[in-house]
Design an enzyme around this catalytic site. Structure first.
Site, PDB file in Angstrom:
ATOM      1  N   LEU B  66     -19.054   7.023  17.829  1.00  0.00           N
ATOM      2  CA  LEU B  66     -19.600   8.122  17.025  1.00  0.00           C
ATOM      3  C   LEU B  66     -21.096   8.282  17.275  1.00  0.00           C
ATOM      4  CD1 LEU B  66     -17.712   7.264  13.705  1.00  0.00           C
ATOM      5  CD2 LEU B  66     -16.969   8.721  15.589  1.00  0.00           C
ATOM      6  N   ARG B  67     -21.699   7.289  17.928  1.00  0.00           N
ATOM      7  CA  ARG B  67     -23.118   7.309  18.347  1.00  0.00           C
ATOM      8  C   ARG B  67     -24.115   7.141  17.212  1.00  0.00           C
ATOM      9  NH1 ARG B  67     -22.073   5.851  23.383  1.00  0.00           N
ATOM     10  NH2 ARG B  67     -21.457   7.518  24.801  1.00  0.00           N
ATOM     11  N   ASP B 308     -10.973   6.393  23.901  1.00  0.00           N
ATOM     12  CA  ASP B 308     -12.194   5.829  24.489  1.00  0.00           C
ATOM     13  C   ASP B 308     -13.278   6.902  24.542  1.00  0.00           C
ATOM     14  OD1 ASP B 308     -13.876   3.929  25.492  1.00  0.00           O
ATOM     15  OD2 ASP B 308     -13.202   4.113  27.566  1.00  0.00           O
ATOM     16  N   HIS B 312     -21.709  12.355  25.223  1.00  0.00           N
ATOM     17  CA  HIS B 312     -23.051  12.243  25.806  1.00  0.00           C
ATOM     18  C   HIS B 312     -23.786  13.570  25.695  1.00  0.00           C
ATOM     19  CE1 HIS B 312     -22.859   8.288  27.606  1.00  0.00           C
ATOM     20  NE2 HIS B 312     -21.742   8.570  28.241  1.00  0.00           N
TER      21      HIS B 312
END
Lengths: 330, 431
Positions: B66-67, B308, B312
């Site tokens: 989820l960053r 996965d 970005h």
């Protein structure tokens, strides 16, 4: 599978050379045309005024992210002999060290209205990446990218072979040494197979041969004498010490003992064998001085041919309108 | 607000309970209240018509980044929660490689509280096996478990040595914690960025041999026998690895495995032309490996498919191939890529659904992934035949780094229900 990104990136809509990124995928006819065009330029270097005005007003940028003397110099000489303006940018540590991305570097240079980038980079795929993102009027020539390709070197090598051997289809060619790290070897293999040579052999220890190397259309040997048996051309590769981070070979001494080209070993090849090396050579590591300077060596001729071949490629990529023999134009 | 919902007339597939057929589904108080028959006194506040659609448990994704915290320039819990619910996912596990790393209860709480506020997907953090993911010192596993971590892992970071690995497995076993291993020997992987095979050789890209995966698996399997730890191998990529897991499971080892959806459809051939969108870790391997992974799903060796998901920012993929960041944004592709296996006669529809519901639920030991009466009311309704274009008109994830961008996908989620609440509804509705 998803659609590939490679579809004729190198060719324009008429099938003419736009970028020169890799030999792979180019037709035999195009490779022959490059060699024929180079042949016509060879005479230019013998004239009193070593220039033709083919690229007058064009600007060629040598964009080198990796150190090079020979390649950069021959590209510069080739461009100047075609009357182009040349800008040399040595970005060995790259502008990206200041935080600028490769794409920003390219955009900034584009803003200077340049016409061609000759790119050398440490990473495979750099020339493809730049070609995919440059303005439509700009051509990109790959001056060597990582382990991937060095297509102009391959072209000057096959040009050299053609000078000494008439018929590619009868030739057995051996490429010896560090194939794993060699962009030259990959490009040569593609060029030789496209030109229908009888056999391409790669010779080296398993640690220096890439995985599934046979898939490139070569036969493999781990014994130099066996591999050299009856070959017409031997291409020695430099042991690329700067690329080595693992235990590829025990010592240079052992490497020379097993894979160094000596006069005795060369005797396994055909009597009229020619010995080539893309340079720079490591005497006593991959090749014995007696061979490097001996009668079978055409190493210095390769350098000479490099200028004519690069003149051919530069002119074909930037002046696709020139269909006739470019060397006749003055 | 949970509602009393009826999902009417849909073709229900619930592999956990062996249920398949047209049934009405009754949801109340955030739980499944009835299947086929309305519970006594049930009055619906809302009816969703699901004729011609598939109704299944909400999907469970074992690996989605989820960053947040720390990499919000790539994505956020809010953006990726929206993407998950649009993809029919109601539960996801996020790996510990955030910044800061999920190695303290505070980070676990931060992620879970934020996810709960947004309320579109259940987020189950996987805690760090070692502090800072440095591979040297064990994290406070018990505290992480109490804070809500369902498992522990070291993401893509290697362990310093096999002794630390042994101790980590032993300590996790003493707390009955599942350990998630992404098997890759760092020495053999070296600085590779693609599968070591014909394509890497042709393109001159540094390769990662499949031995990097199998050597790491062999090490862990030997230590599993020694420590009796429960281990889940994440994102297998090659045939040999699948064979090793099959043998270990046959012997009764407490191990499981999943595979990323893209590994089942793409191969090393897809990186041709230096396609950075196909730069993933583990790398796309040979077509033979891909086929073996499919076979391992069919035979039950691999029991889950994950996304996965690695969103970005655009710049991460705008560079020369080896310098690009690996990973695909794939939350919204999990269901279409899973259904594609049905279209290609690899799996039955029920088997495919099991791999994104019951399979991952049983690996993690969680109660979702089932439509049994009393189970959490997490459901996904989708049209398996609807074809849509992967583009900005629908895509919710902040990451657009997918090789499928601009292409067609088949299988479209129309509704996602989380704990009895409709958290996603396709607009405009399908005809």
């Amino acid at each position: 599978m998803i659609p590939t990104q490679t579809a004729n990136l190198q060719l324009d809509s008429s099938g003419r050379l736009k970028h020169f990124l890799t030999v792979e995928g180019l037709s035999r006819e195009l490779l022959v045309k490059i060699m024929d065009t180079a042949e016509s330029f060879a005479s230019v270097t013998e004239q009193t005024v070593k220039k033709v005005p083919l690229l007058r007003g064009k600007t060629v940028v040598n964009l080198f992210f990796e150190n090079s003397t020979r390649t950069r110099t021959t590209f510069e000489v080739a461009a100047k002999r075609l009357s182009a303006d040349v800008l040399n940018l040595n970005i060995a540590t790259s502008a990206t060290s200041k935080g600028e991305s490769l794409l920003d570097t390219i955009r900034n240079l584009e803003a200077m209205h340049v016409d061609m980038f000759v790119v050398r980079h440490t990473d495979s795929g750099a020339a493809h990446f730049i070609a995919r993102h440059v303005a439509p009027h700009i051509s990109v020539i790959n001056g060597g990218d990582g382990r991937h390709a060095h297509p102009t070197q391959a072209m000057l090598d096959v040009f050299t072979i053609r000078k000494y051997k008439n018929d590619f289809s009868k030739l057995k060619v051996a490429i010896v040494g560090d194939i794993l790290h060699s962009r030259v070897a990959r490009s040569e293999i593609h060029a030789l197979n496209t030109l229908d040579v009888a056999e391409v052999r790669v010779i080296g220890p398993k640690t220096l041969l890439p995985a599934a190397v046979e898939s490139l259309g070569v036969s493999t040997f781990h014994n130099l004498e066996e591999g050299l048996n009856d070959v017409d051309v031997v291409i020695m590769l430099r042991l690329q010490k700067e690329r080595m981070s693992g235990a590829f070979i025990p010592t240079e001494h052992e490497y020379f003992a097993c894979f160094g080209l000596t006069e005795k070993r060369l005797a396994c090849a055909k009597p009229d064998v020619i010995v080539m090396h893309p340079g720079p050579i490591n005497r006593g590591v991959e090749i014995d001085s007696q061979v490097a300077d001996g009668p079978h060596s055409v190493i210095l001729q390769q350098v000479d041919h490099g200028i004519a071949v690069r003149m051919a490629i530069l002119s074909m990529a930037m002046r696709p309108d020139l269909e006739a023999s470019a060397g006749d134009r003055s | 607000m949970t509602e009393r919902l009826v999902i009417r007339g849909g073709y229900v597939i619930d592999p956990a309970n062996g249920l398949e057929g047209i049934h009405d589904l009754y949801l109340a108080e955030g739980r499944v209240a009835g299947v086929g028959t309305a519970p006594d006194g049930f009055t619906a506040e809302r009816v969703i018509s699901a004729e011609g659609r598939i109704v299944c448990p909400g999907l469970i994704d074992l690996c989605a980044r989820l960053r947040e915290p720390g990499l919000e320039h790539k994505a956020s819990i809010a953006s990726e929660s929206a993407a998950a619910s649009a993809g029919g996912i109601t539960t996801l596990c996020c790996p510990p490689d955030t910044d800061p790393v999920i190695d303290t209860p505070a980070v676990v709480n931060l992620i879970q509280e934020k996810a709960q506020q947004i309320g579109k997907v259940r987020v189950l953090p996987v805690g760090a096996l070692t502090r800072g993911l440095k591979g040297k010192d064990l994290s406070e596993m018990s505290a992480l478990k109490r804070a809500g971590c369902v498992a522990l892992g070291n993401a893509h970071s290697p362990m310093a040595n096999t002794l630390v690995l042994r101790r980590a497995l032993e300590y996790a076993a003493s707390h009955d914690l599942l350990v998630v291993i992404r098997p890759e020997d760092p020495w053999l992987a070296d600085r590779g960025c693609v599968h070591e095979g014909p394509t890497a050789t042709r393109l001159g890209l540094p390769g990662i041999p499949d031995a990097a995966e199998t050597v790491a698996i062999a090490q862990v399997l030997a230590l599993v026998e020694h420590t009796e730890a429960r281990v889940h191998f994440a994102q297998l990529s090659c045939a040999r690895a699948a064979r090793m897991i099959a043998k270990a499971r046959e012997k009764g080892a407490p191990v499981s495995a999943d595979v990323a959806a893209h590994q089942l459809h793409l191969s090393e051939l897809d990186i041709d032309g230096f396609n950075a969108m196909c730069h993933v870790s583990p790398p796309l391997r040979s077509p033979g490996d891909r086929d073996a992974l499919r076979a391992a799903l069919k035979s039950g060796v691999i029991t889950a498919i994950c996304s996965d998901h690695q969103p970005h920012e655009p710049d991460a993929k705008l560079d020369v191939f080896p310098s690009t960041e690996p990973g695909m944004a794939s939350l919204e592709m999990l269901l279409p890529l899973t259904l594609k296996l049905v279209d290609e006669d690899v799996l039955s529809l029920s088997q495919a659904i099991a791999l994104v519901t019951e399979g991952p639920a049983s690996i993690m030991g969680i109660e979702t992934g089932s439509l049994a009466v009393g189970a959490p009311a997490d459901a996904c309704i989708f049209d398996p035949a609807h074809i849509w274009k992967v583009d900005s008109s629908f895509w919710r994830s902040s990451g657009r780094n997918t090789p499928y961008w601009g292409q067609s996908a088949k299988g479209r989620v129309t509704h996602t229900v989380l704990g009895g609440r409709v958290v996603f509804e396709l607009q405009p509705p399908l005809e």
